[in-house]
Design an enzyme around this catalytic site. Structure first.
Site, PDB file in Angstrom:
ATOM      1  N   LYS A   1     -10.409  12.754   8.681  1.00  0.00           N
ATOM      2  CA  LYS A   1     -10.024  11.776   9.709  1.00  0.00           C
ATOM      3  C   LYS A   1      -8.493  11.698   9.644  1.00  0.00           C
ATOM      4  O   LYS A   1      -7.922  11.952   8.575  1.00  0.00           O
ATOM      5  CB  LYS A   1     -10.654  10.445   9.282  1.00  0.00           C
ATOM      6  N   VAL A   2      -7.855  11.353  10.735  1.00  0.00           N
ATOM      7  CA  VAL A   2      -6.386  11.280  10.717  1.00  0.00           C
ATOM      8  C   VAL A   2      -5.949  10.134   9.809  1.00  0.00           C
ATOM      9  O   VAL A   2      -6.374   8.992   9.989  1.00  0.00           O
ATOM     10  CB  VAL A   2      -5.839  11.046  12.142  1.00  0.00           C
ATOM     11  N   SER A   3      -5.114  10.436   8.837  1.00  0.00           N
ATOM     12  CA  SER A   3      -4.577   9.407   7.945  1.00  0.00           C
ATOM     13  C   SER A   3      -3.077   9.609   7.786  1.00  0.00           C
ATOM     14  O   SER A   3      -2.620  10.662   7.338  1.00  0.00           O
ATOM     15  CB  SER A   3      -5.248   9.478   6.571  1.00  0.00           C
ATOM     16  N   VAL A   4      -2.330   8.580   8.175  1.00  0.00           N
ATOM     17  CA  VAL A   4      -0.873   8.633   8.067  1.00  0.00           C
ATOM     18  C   VAL A   4      -0.482   8.769   6.589  1.00  0.00           C
ATOM     19  O   VAL A   4       0.282   9.654   6.197  1.00  0.00           O
ATOM     20  CB  VAL A   4      -0.250   7.348   8.673  1.00  0.00           C
TER      21      VAL A   4
ATOM     22  N   ARG B   1      -9.752   0.383   3.367  1.00  0.00           N
ATOM     23  CA  ARG B   1      -8.611   1.244   3.115  1.00  0.00           C
ATOM     24  C   ARG B   1      -8.713   2.067   1.825  1.00  0.00           C
ATOM     25  O   ARG B   1      -7.928   1.890   0.882  1.00  0.00           O
ATOM     26  CB  ARG B   1      -7.313   0.413   3.137  1.00  0.00           C
TER      27      ARG B   1
ATOM     28  N   ARG C   1       7.671  -9.032   5.946  1.00  0.00           N
ATOM     29  CA  ARG C   1       7.420  -7.683   5.423  1.00  0.00           C
ATOM     30  C   ARG C   1       7.869  -6.632   6.423  1.00  0.00           C
ATOM     31  O   ARG C   1       8.251  -5.530   6.036  1.00  0.00           O
ATOM     32  CB  ARG C   1       5.925  -7.483   5.155  1.00  0.00           C
TER      33      ARG C   1
ATOM     34  N   ILE D   1      -9.520   1.888  14.282  1.00  0.00           N
ATOM     35  CA  ILE D   1      -8.899   2.408  13.040  1.00  0.00           C
ATOM     36  C   ILE D   1      -9.283   1.579  11.821  1.00  0.00           C
ATOM     37  O   ILE D   1      -9.679   2.119  10.795  1.00  0.00           O
ATOM     38  CB  ILE D   1      -7.351   2.454  13.171  1.00  0.00           C
TER      39      ILE D   1
ATOM     40  N   ARG E   1       0.802  -1.211   0.000  1.00  0.00           N
ATOM     41  CA  ARG E   1       0.000   0.000   0.000  1.00  0.00           C
ATOM     42  C   ARG E   1       0.851   1.285   0.000  1.00  0.00           C
ATOM     43  O   ARG E   1       0.516   2.265  -0.661  1.00  0.00           O
ATOM     44  CB  ARG E   1      -0.892  -0.031   1.239  1.00  0.00           C
TER      45      ARG E   1
HETATM   46  C1  EPZ Z   1      -0.354   3.468   7.989  1.00  0.00           C
HETATM   47  O1  EPZ Z   1      -1.276   2.949   7.042  1.00  0.00           O
HETATM   48  C2  EPZ Z   1       0.572   2.332   8.346  1.00  0.00           C
HETATM   49  N1  EPZ Z   1       1.277   1.873   7.158  1.00  0.00           N
HETATM   50  C3  EPZ Z   1      -0.218   1.189   8.964  1.00  0.00           C
HETATM   51  O2  EPZ Z   1       0.688   0.173   9.353  1.00  0.00           O
HETATM   52  C4  EPZ Z   1      -0.946   1.708  10.208  1.00  0.00           C
HETATM   53  O3  EPZ Z   1      -1.754   0.674  10.714  1.00  0.00           O
HETATM   54  C5  EPZ Z   1      -1.815   2.909   9.832  1.00  0.00           C
HETATM   55  O4  EPZ Z   1      -1.017   3.922   9.171  1.00  0.00           O
HETATM   56  C6  EPZ Z   1      -2.491   3.543  11.032  1.00  0.00           C
HETATM   57  O5  EPZ Z   1      -1.532   3.940  11.974  1.00  0.00           O
HETATM   58  C7  EPZ Z   1       2.441   2.414   6.823  1.00  0.00           C
HETATM   59  O6  EPZ Z   1       2.917   3.359   7.425  1.00  0.00           O
HETATM   60  C8  EPZ Z   1       3.161   1.823   5.665  1.00  0.00           C
HETATM   61  P1  EPZ Z   1      -4.226   5.496   7.470  1.00  0.00           P
HETATM   62  P2  EPZ Z   1      -2.210   3.934   6.216  1.00  0.00           P
HETATM   63  O7  EPZ Z   1      -4.380   6.201   6.173  1.00  0.00           O
HETATM   64  O8  EPZ Z   1      -1.493   5.199   5.982  1.00  0.00           O
HETATM   65  C9  EPZ Z   1      -8.980   5.562   6.665  1.00  0.00           C
HETATM   66  C10 EPZ Z   1       1.584  -2.001   9.380  1.00  0.00           C
HETATM   67  O9  EPZ Z   1       1.190  -3.063   9.895  1.00  0.00           O
HETATM   68  N2  EPZ Z   1      -8.678   6.249   5.398  1.00  0.00           N
HETATM   69  O10 EPZ Z   1      -3.674   6.256   8.619  1.00  0.00           O
HETATM   70  O11 EPZ Z   1      -2.708   3.182   5.069  1.00  0.00           O
HETATM   71  C11 EPZ Z   1      -8.467   4.123   6.687  1.00  0.00           C
HETATM   72  O12 EPZ Z   1      -9.349   3.246   6.034  1.00  0.00           O
HETATM   73  C12 EPZ Z   1       0.616  -1.080   8.653  1.00  0.00           C
HETATM   74  O13 EPZ Z   1       2.769  -1.619   9.392  1.00  0.00           O
HETATM   75  C13 EPZ Z   1      -9.730   6.689   4.596  1.00  0.00           C
HETATM   76  O14 EPZ Z   1     -10.908   6.503   4.924  1.00  0.00           O
HETATM   77  O15 EPZ Z   1      -3.390   4.164   7.257  1.00  0.00           O
HETATM   78  C14 EPZ Z   1      -8.314   3.881   8.166  1.00  0.00           C
HETATM   79  O16 EPZ Z   1      -9.577   3.580   8.705  1.00  0.00           O
HETATM   80  C15 EPZ Z   1      -0.730  -1.686   8.484  1.00  0.00           C
HETATM   81  N3  EPZ Z   1      -9.427   7.330   3.429  1.00  0.00           N
HETATM   82  C16 EPZ Z   1      -7.859   5.236   8.708  1.00  0.00           C
HETATM   83  O17 EPZ Z   1      -8.245   6.191   7.710  1.00  0.00           O
HETATM   84  C17 EPZ Z   1      -8.142   7.564   3.040  1.00  0.00           C
HETATM   85  O18 EPZ Z   1      -7.931   8.160   1.968  1.00  0.00           O
HETATM   86  C18 EPZ Z   1      -6.378   5.366   8.984  1.00  0.00           C
HETATM   87  O19 EPZ Z   1      -5.639   4.893   7.857  1.00  0.00           O
HETATM   88  C19 EPZ Z   1      -7.102   7.124   3.859  1.00  0.00           C
HETATM   89  C20 EPZ Z   1      -7.391   6.467   5.045  1.00  0.00           C
END
Ligand code: EPZ
Length: 430
Positions: A172-175, A131, A409, A339, A102
């Site tokens: 929403k907070v998104s990394v 996601r 991974r 999350i 991803r």
């Molecule tokens: C990052 O994923 C990490 N991956 C994840 O780690 C981690 O679990 C996650 O952040 C949360 O801390 C990496 O850093 C490579 P998000 P990411 O966007 O960025 C929703 C691991 O095991 N969302 O913060 O993909 C989403 O569905 C991995 O190392 C939207 O709705 O996560 C989720 O519910 C797994 N729309 C929430 O936000 C969007 O456009 C947080 O996701 C983006 C996200």
């Protein structure tokens, strides 16, 4: 496919060197797309995801030289990557590569900012929820990009004069969306303000590195990032932060198996919520200038109630490991996952080891038992697979984990790190 075999029952004692953070190394490597000059990254972990991203970046024209290869890396050793994207030769990131990880979707922002266009496959990654990428796309559109989705690909084009700064409040907070839009904004015209930005230490690490490359970013470590766009970035050197999720995982392994281990190089301030939870459970944690010392001798583990939250809350990436630990607590624990909606695939595998866990929507209720029993189990995603390894360390008898490519991974030499502390653990090659 390789398997991991564990014979449970041994305590863990000694030192485990903590590697550089996977989730920081990946966006840092992607940041190399933003400049024709060399970005040098130290303390890069040797992981399947890092190697896959290296392939993706080479496709775009990034030259990667690696030195400092040491089989015993970690704890500040790691590998040193020199990444040079002198010329971007291809702005397309194909399905075959992006669907496997991803984070590779995050090339979209930097390619768009530097080249004015990008065509990136919709992402894949661990199956822990739907996601979506709407926040990424909305953020880039707010910077002036025209974006359409066709046949599974995101086609993005910047306006003629380049991206333009804007005020963006994430719903929403998104990394990932924070990484992607931040990397685009550093080369946009004018000021961008990102509100409700992720404050995870990996975001701070990326922002620090971008600053070293000449980007102008204020508010690092807070939920509001203010970026003044610059016309280009330069060469820089940066050291990847220690992996807080690897740290938390080994802390929980020690808590589960018992013993006394120094997690060398770990940073407690990146993990306060998880360390507090472990203290509440009766685990002894001491933060020193060498790392974090974790010990549990004869004390019973106390049950807890926890919900996952964005940083600085309890991380979703440690939820499965905490659940494995709570299977042997003296009482009933409750863990709520806020999350990702499908991040409970470890539950049925932990049940094979005899764990008593009931799921109700986003909430797992764990009735602690005096012990688990070894069994054959299957890894389903990265963090779920390591929770099974923790289960195996506690369980009576032999546990075999299949599909350990999930583990590879994100965990560097896990069998060696645990084995050096007394665990009976081995990899069985396919
Ligand atoms: C990052 O994923 C990490 N991956 C994840 O780690 C981690 O679990 C996650 O952040 C949360 O801390 C990496 O850093 C490579 P998000 P990411 O966007 O960025 C929703 C691991 O095991 N969302 O913060 O993909 C989403 O569905 C991995 O190392 C939207 O709705 O996560 C989720 O519910 C797994 N729309 C929430 O936000 C969007 O456009 C947080 O996701 C983006 C996200």
């Amino acid at each position: 496919m390789d398997r991991i075999r564990i014979v449970g029952g041994n305590t863990l004692n000694g030192t485990i060197p903590i590697s550089g953070a996977k989730n920081a190394a990946l966006p840092l490597m992607i940041a190399s797309l933003l400049t024709p000059e060399t970005l040098t990254l130290k303390n890069v972990p040797n992981l399947a995801d890092v190697n896959l991203l290296a392939r993706i970046l080479r496709n775009h024209g990034v030259d990667l030289a690696v030195d400092g290869k040491r089989p015993g890396g970690g704890g500040g050793a790691g590998e040193t990557f020199h990444l040079t994207a002198r010329e971007i030769v291809d702005t397309r990131a194909p399905y075959e590569l992006v669907s496997r990880m991803r984070a590779s979707f995050w090339v979209l922002g930097p390619l768009l900012a530097r080249c004015g266009e990008a065509c990136v496959s919709l992402p894949g990654g661990c199956a822990i929820g739907t996601r979506p990428v709407d926040f990424h796309l909305d953020g880039l559109r707010a910077l002036g990009a025209e974006i359409d989705i066709d046949a599974g690909y995101v086609n993005a084009r910047a306006p003629r004069g380049g991206l333009v700064g804007n005020r963006i409040a994430f719903e929403k907070v998104s990394v990932g969306a924070t990484h992607n839009v931040l990397m685009a904004a550093v080369l946009a015209n004018g000021e961008t303000v990102l509100e409700n930005a992720a404050c995870e230490p990996e975001v701070g690490d990326l922002a620090d590195c971008l600053r070293a490359m000449g980007a102008k970013i204020d508010g690092i470590g807070t939920s509001t990032l203010t970026i003044q766009g610059v016309s280009g970035l330069e060469a820089a050197r940066h050291t990847v932060v220690p992996d807080r999720i690897e740290t938390g995982t080994f802390a929980m392994a020690v808590a589960a198996a018992g013993g006394d281990v120094l997690l060398e190089g770990a940073k407690g301030e990146h993990l306060s919520a998880a360390l507090d939870v472990l203290r509440q459970c009766g685990v002894t944690i001491n933060e020193t200038n060498r790392g974090i010392q974790v010990s549990r001798k004869d004390a019973d583990l106390k049950p807890i109630e926890v919900e996952t939250q964005p940083f600085p809350g309890f991380p979703t990436d440690l939820q499965a490991q905490l659940m494995a630990l709570m299977t042997i607590a003296a009482g009933t624990s409750v863990i709520r996952e806020t999350i990702f909606e499908n991040r409970f695939m470890h539950v049925q595998e932990l049940a094979r080891l005899g764990a008593d866990i009931t799921l109700n929507g986003d909430t797992a209720t764990i009735n602690g038992k005096p012990g688990l029993t070894g069994a054959q189990v299957m890894a389903t995603d990265l963090r779920a697979s390591v929770s099974l390894a923790i289960g195996g360390l506690i369980a009576d008898g032999e546990t075999t984990i299949s599909r350990v490519y999930h583990l590879d991974r994100g965990f560097e030499r896990i069998e060696e790190k645990l084995g050096n502390c007394g665990a009976e653990i081995e990899r069985i090659a396919a």
